[in-house]
Design a protein around this motif. Structure first.
Motif, PDB file in Angstrom:
ATOM      1  N   ARG A   1      20.939  -5.246 -30.535  1.00  0.00           N
ATOM      2  CA  ARG A   1      19.858  -5.522 -31.482  1.00  0.00           C
ATOM      3  C   ARG A   1      19.806  -4.428 -32.541  1.00  0.00           C
ATOM      4  O   ARG A   1      20.037  -3.259 -32.252  1.00  0.00           O
ATOM      5  CB  ARG A   1      18.526  -5.593 -30.765  1.00  0.00           C
ATOM      6  CG  ARG A   1      18.444  -6.786 -29.870  1.00  0.00           C
ATOM      7  CD  ARG A   1      17.067  -6.838 -29.246  1.00  0.00           C
ATOM      8  NE  ARG A   1      16.924  -8.084 -28.524  1.00  0.00           N
ATOM      9  CZ  ARG A   1      15.929  -8.918 -28.707  1.00  0.00           C
ATOM     10  NH1 ARG A   1      14.966  -8.618 -29.544  1.00  0.00           N
ATOM     11  NH2 ARG A   1      15.860 -10.023 -28.031  1.00  0.00           N
ATOM     12  N   ALA A   2      19.503  -4.856 -33.702  1.00  0.00           N
ATOM     13  CA  ALA A   2      19.366  -3.885 -34.790  1.00  0.00           C
ATOM     14  C   ALA A   2      18.095  -3.078 -34.574  1.00  0.00           C
ATOM     15  O   ALA A   2      17.070  -3.587 -34.106  1.00  0.00           O
ATOM     16  CB  ALA A   2      19.319  -4.614 -36.131  1.00  0.00           C
ATOM     17  N   THR A   3      18.158  -1.836 -34.926  1.00  0.00           N
ATOM     18  CA  THR A   3      16.971  -1.001 -34.773  1.00  0.00           C
ATOM     19  C   THR A   3      15.961  -1.394 -35.836  1.00  0.00           C
ATOM     20  O   THR A   3      16.346  -1.729 -36.968  1.00  0.00           O
ATOM     21  CB  THR A   3      17.315   0.488 -34.911  1.00  0.00           C
ATOM     22  OG1 THR A   3      17.953   0.692 -36.174  1.00  0.00           O
ATOM     23  CG2 THR A   3      18.250   0.919 -33.800  1.00  0.00           C
TER      24      THR A   3
END
Length: 117
Positions: free
Chosen positions: A111-113
């Motif tokens: 997941r993207a931060t």
């Protein structure tokens, strides 16, 4: 003239790619642990059954291709058994594609931060 051409196209477009993909996945098996020597027996059985299945697909594909190409060159009618072998070939190819011929599922991307606030 169209029927042998359609049978040839069916074998070339479905059975031969299934044969190649099945050969790639022949020795791939999920859940096998090299730490447990008792797991080798079922893995050997699975690999042998997969190899027999691939040999059946190869034999049926070769028979259908030789028969259809020969029928197109000599311009004769196909024997009824060629149609049975064609259907058997497609069913075996579908079995290979749906079991051990498919690719491994892609790994989920991390997941993207969230953006800095």
């Amino acid at each position: 003239m169209w029927v042998p051409l359609l049978l040839t196209a069916g074998v070339v477009l479905l059975a031969l790619p299934a044969l190649v993909m099945g050969a790639r996945g022949l020795f791939r098996h999920r859940g096998y642990s090299a730490l447990h020597p008792g797991d080798r027996g079922p893995v050997v059985v699975i690999v042998v059954v997969r190899a027999i299945l691939l040999l059946l697909v190869l034999a049926a594909s070769a028979l259908v291709l030789v028969s259809t190409v020969g029928a197109m060159l000599v311009e004769v009618e196909l024997h009824g058994m060629v149609y049975v072998l064609f259907v058997l070939d497609l069913l075996l190819a579908a079995l290979v594609l749906l079991t051990f011929g498919r690719r491994d599922p892609r790994r989920a991307r991390p997941r993207a931060t969230p953006a800095a606030r």
